[in-house]
Design an enzyme around this catalytic site. Structure first.
Site, short mmCIF file in Angstrom:
data_model
loop_
_atom_site.label_atom_id
_atom_site.label_comp_id
_atom_site.label_asym_id
_atom_site.label_seq_id
_atom_site.Cartn_x
_atom_site.Cartn_y
_atom_site.Cartn_z
CD GLU A 137 -2.81 5.33 6.74
OE1 GLU A 137 -2.80 5.40 5.70
OE2 GLU A 137 -1.74 4.83 7.48
CG ASN A 176 -1.75 1.29 1.57
OD1 ASN A 176 -2.03 1.93 0.56
ND2 ASN A 176 -2.14 1.52 2.72
CB SER A 189 5.53 -1.85 11.55
OG SER A 189 4.88 -0.51 11.99
CD GLU A 209 -3.16 -2.67 7.31
OE1 GLU A 209 -2.34 -2.88 6.77
OE2 GLU A 209 -3.91 -1.69 7.25
CE LYS A 214 0.40 3.65 4.98
NZ LYS A 214 0.20 3.64 6.18
CG HIS A 223 -5.74 1.84 5.32
ND1 HIS A 223 -5.09 2.53 6.30
CD2 HIS A 223 -4.73 0.80 5.09
CE1 HIS A 223 -4.05 2.41 6.67
NE2 HIS A 223 -3.54 1.31 5.99
N GLY A 273 2.47 2.05 10.68
CA GLY A 273 3.41 3.38 10.38
C GLY A 273 4.26 3.75 11.74
C1 PEP Z 1 -0.82 -0.11 6.08
O1 PEP Z 1 -0.59 1.04 5.44
O2 PEP Z 1 -1.72 -0.96 5.69
C2 PEP Z 1 0.39 -0.25 6.96
C3 PEP Z 1 0.36 -1.60 7.42
O3 PEP Z 1 1.49 0.67 6.83
P1 PEP Z 1 3.01 0.02 7.66
O4 PEP Z 1 3.22 -1.23 6.86
O5 PEP Z 1 3.74 1.10 6.96
O6 PEP Z 1 2.88 -0.13 9.10
#
Ligand code: PEP
Length: 242
Positions: A98, A10, A204, A163, A12, A96, A169
């Site tokens: 976010e 992803n 992460s 997640e 983003k 997501h 992040g």
């Molecule tokens: C994501 O954007 O779904 C995500 C898991 O980000 P990150 O791997 O940067 O934590």
């Protein structure tokens, strides 16, 4: 039933046209060491068509990061699932954290987006996950269970991404025990589609921790944010697939 793993990146809101070079590097890495599962990249929508052109014939799927609930209409700035499919996507991330945070997306809206994705022939990757406050209050399963109940379409092939919001992040990863427990719980809530549905972990994931996470029984792959932006890191995660 054995489920084919999926490692989805992803990007983003990162990436101008120059970032497409990373796809050349990823293609080369996969040609040298073929993935044992599916690989997908979800770039910003502005790059989808160019990425599709670049990835013609390569074993890399493309996905969108969001879609509207409607097939078309007067919705300035939005994109329909059919538009994403037309640009070359076969997947789309919906719900997501976010977007739930920045745009107030509710479970009902996420379900409507997932339904729209299915109508357009896309596979939705439906994201769920608890905040740190919810986990500390012992509400992690209740939160995720409610998101699953409210965000998943009644039928159709989909992917679930667990997640934990506090691990996205932040550099913090859930422990393998926490991941295994939540993935087992999610699968127990999926009913007749449980055996066929891929459940990804996201939060992460990086080359250093991918091996132990992807080795967990109930983990069918990963949704990767930051570490998907560089082909070297992303391909190292793909190589960690069991
Ligand atoms: C994501 O954007 O779904 C995500 C898991 O980000 P990150 O791997 O940067 O934590």
């Amino acid at each position: 039933m054995s489920r084919r793993a999926l490692i989805a990146g992803n990007w983003k809101m990162y990436g101008l046209a120059a970032a497409l070079m990373e796809l050349d590097a990823l293609k080369a890495a996969l040609a040298a060491a073929p993935a044992t599962g599916d690989v997908a990249i979800c770039p910003p929508a502005t790059l989808l068509a160019q990425a599709a052109w670049k990835l013609k014939g390569a074993p890399i799927l493309l996905g969108g990061q969001d879609c509207h609930t409607a097939g078309e209409g007067a919705h300035t700035g939005d994109l329909s699932a059919a538009m994403l499919a037309d640009a070359g996507a076969s997947l789309v991330i919906v719900g997501h954290s976010e977007r739930r945070r920045d745009h107030g997306e509710t479970d009902a809206l996420v379900r409507a987006k997932a339904d729209a994705a299915l109508r357009a022939g896309l596979t939705p990757i439906v994201c769920v996950g608890e905040t740190i406050e919810q986990r500390r209050a012992g509400q992690a399963e209740a939160t995720v269970g409610a998101q699953i109940a409210g965000s998943l379409p009644a039928e159709g092939e989909l992917v679930v991404a667990y997640e934990p919001v506090w691990a996205i992040g932040t550099g913090l990863t859930a422990s393998t025990d926490e991941i295994a427990a939540m993935h087992g719980f999610i699968r127990s809530t999926l009913g007749p589609r449980a055996a066929a549905t891929r459940i990804l972990y996201g939060g992460s994931v990086k080359p250093q921790n991918a091996g132990e996470i992807l080795a967990l029984d109930e983990v069918d792959g990963a949704l990767v944010g930051g570490a998907s932006l560089k082909a070297a890191d992303f391909s190292a995660i793909i190589r960690a697939l069991k």
